[in-house]
Design a protein around this motif. Structure first.
Motif, PDB file in Angstrom:
ATOM      1  N   ILE A  39       0.840  -1.203   0.000  1.00  0.00           N
ATOM      2  CA  ILE A  39       0.000   0.000   0.000  1.00  0.00           C
ATOM      3  C   ILE A  39       0.876   1.256   0.000  1.00  0.00           C
ATOM      4  N   PHE A  40       1.945   1.259   0.811  1.00  0.00           N
ATOM      5  CA  PHE A  40       2.847   2.411   0.849  1.00  0.00           C
ATOM      6  C   PHE A  40       3.527   2.626  -0.502  1.00  0.00           C
ATOM      7  N   ARG A  41       4.009   1.542  -1.101  1.00  0.00           N
ATOM      8  CA  ARG A  41       4.681   1.653  -2.401  1.00  0.00           C
ATOM      9  C   ARG A  41       3.728   2.149  -3.475  1.00  0.00           C
ATOM     10  N   ALA A  42       2.501   1.650  -3.463  1.00  0.00           N
ATOM     11  CA  ALA A  42       1.519   2.042  -4.481  1.00  0.00           C
ATOM     12  C   ALA A  42       1.229   3.541  -4.437  1.00  0.00           C
ATOM     13  N   GLU A  43       1.271   4.132  -3.242  1.00  0.00           N
ATOM     14  CA  GLU A  43       0.968   5.560  -3.105  1.00  0.00           C
ATOM     15  C   GLU A  43       2.226   6.416  -2.938  1.00  0.00           C
ATOM     16  N   GLY A  44       3.408   5.773  -2.974  1.00  0.00           N
ATOM     17  CA  GLY A  44       4.659   6.520  -2.890  1.00  0.00           C
ATOM     18  C   GLY A  44       4.904   7.189  -1.560  1.00  0.00           C
ATOM     19  N   ILE A  45       4.516   6.535  -0.474  1.00  0.00           N
ATOM     20  CA  ILE A  45       4.677   7.115   0.872  1.00  0.00           C
ATOM     21  C   ILE A  45       5.706   6.313   1.659  1.00  0.00           C
ATOM     22  N   THR A  46       6.590   7.020   2.344  1.00  0.00           N
ATOM     23  CA  THR A  46       7.530   6.382   3.249  1.00  0.00           C
ATOM     24  C   THR A  46       6.902   6.394   4.644  1.00  0.00           C
ATOM     25  N   PRO A  47       6.697   5.224   5.246  1.00  0.00           N
ATOM     26  CA  PRO A  47       6.005   5.189   6.539  1.00  0.00           C
ATOM     27  C   PRO A  47       6.907   5.561   7.710  1.00  0.00           C
ATOM     28  N   PRO A  48       6.313   5.973   8.819  1.00  0.00           N
ATOM     29  CA  PRO A  48       7.078   6.158  10.053  1.00  0.00           C
ATOM     30  C   PRO A  48       7.610   4.805  10.509  1.00  0.00           C
ATOM     31  N   VAL A  49       8.826   4.783  11.019  1.00  0.00           N
ATOM     32  CA  VAL A  49       9.460   3.527  11.420  1.00  0.00           C
ATOM     33  C   VAL A  49      10.029   3.679  12.825  1.00  0.00           C
ATOM     34  N   TYR A  50       9.859   2.638  13.631  1.00  0.00           N
ATOM     35  CA  TYR A  50      10.415   2.624  14.987  1.00  0.00           C
ATOM     36  C   TYR A  50      11.918   2.403  14.903  1.00  0.00           C
ATOM     37  N   ASN A  51      12.680   3.217  15.608  1.00  0.00           N
ATOM     38  CA  ASN A  51      14.131   3.125  15.647  1.00  0.00           C
ATOM     39  C   ASN A  51      14.525   2.680  17.057  1.00  0.00           C
ATOM     40  N   PRO A  52      14.815   1.372  17.233  1.00  0.00           N
ATOM     41  CA  PRO A  52      15.124   0.881  18.584  1.00  0.00           C
ATOM     42  C   PRO A  52      16.404   1.475  19.171  1.00  0.00           C
ATOM     43  N   ARG A  53      17.312   1.903  18.314  1.00  0.00           N
ATOM     44  CA  ARG A  53      18.563   2.483  18.800  1.00  0.00           C
ATOM     45  C   ARG A  53      18.309   3.745  19.621  1.00  0.00           C
ATOM     46  N   PHE A  54      17.359   4.572  19.177  1.00  0.00           N
ATOM     47  CA  PHE A  54      17.033   5.815  19.872  1.00  0.00           C
ATOM     48  C   PHE A  54      15.706   5.745  20.623  1.00  0.00           C
ATOM     49  N   ASN A  55      15.049   4.581  20.571  1.00  0.00           N
ATOM     50  CA  ASN A  55      13.729   4.418  21.177  1.00  0.00           C
ATOM     51  C   ASN A  55      12.811   5.548  20.702  1.00  0.00           C
ATOM     52  N   SER A  56      12.754   5.664  19.369  1.00  0.00           N
ATOM     53  CA  SER A  56      11.993   6.751  18.763  1.00  0.00           C
ATOM     54  C   SER A  56      11.298   6.276  17.493  1.00  0.00           C
ATOM     55  N   VAL A  57      10.390   7.113  17.007  1.00  0.00           N
ATOM     56  CA  VAL A  57       9.784   6.899  15.700  1.00  0.00           C
ATOM     57  C   VAL A  57      10.363   7.969  14.785  1.00  0.00           C
ATOM     58  N   ASP A  58      10.866   7.523  13.622  1.00  0.00           N
ATOM     59  CA  ASP A  58      11.497   8.426  12.665  1.00  0.00           C
ATOM     60  C   ASP A  58      10.612   8.537  11.432  1.00  0.00           C
ATOM     61  N   TRP A  59      10.352   9.800  11.014  1.00  0.00           N
ATOM     62  CA  TRP A  59       9.477  10.028   9.874  1.00  0.00           C
ATOM     63  C   TRP A  59       9.662  11.442   9.376  1.00  0.00           C
TER      64      TRP A  59
END
Length: 99
Positions: A39-59
């Motif tokens: 679904i993300f690829r079809a609409e060309g969207i990069t999703p928010p992703v959890y970054n365990p190294r920083f205990n954060s969501v990157d977007w």
């Protein structure tokens, strides 16, 4: 449904709706199911992703802390890479040429 198919009469949500869901309840890249990536690829969207190294969501070049209840939206996001911010070159040019 669990296999990514839709209930009778149901239809898939937009990539933006899934991105909002992942912003509130982030997952690592490995835990985002293939059907959601489609679904993300079809609409060309990069999703928010959890970054365990920083205990954060990157977007969108931003990082927000994650708690055990999801993304902490009370905290202002930090910028990951200032050089990728829009308008940065314009500000530099203005200072350089005094325009």
């Amino acid at each position: 449904m669990a296999d990514g198919s839709w209930f009778p009469g149901g239809y898939p949500s937009s990539a933006a709706a899934w991105a909002r869901q992942l912003l509130f309840y982030p997952r690592t890249v490995d835990n985002i199911p293939p059907w959601m990536w489609d679904i993300f690829r079809a609409e060309g969207i990069t999703p928010p992703v959890y970054n365990p190294r920083f205990n954060s969501v990157d977007w969108k070049n931003r990082r927000r802390p994650v708690t055990d209840r999801g993304t902490d939206l009370t905290v202002e996001p930090t910028i990951i890479d200032p050089s990728k911010e829009p308008g940065r070159l314009a500000k530099f040019t203005k200072k350089l040429f005094n325009k």
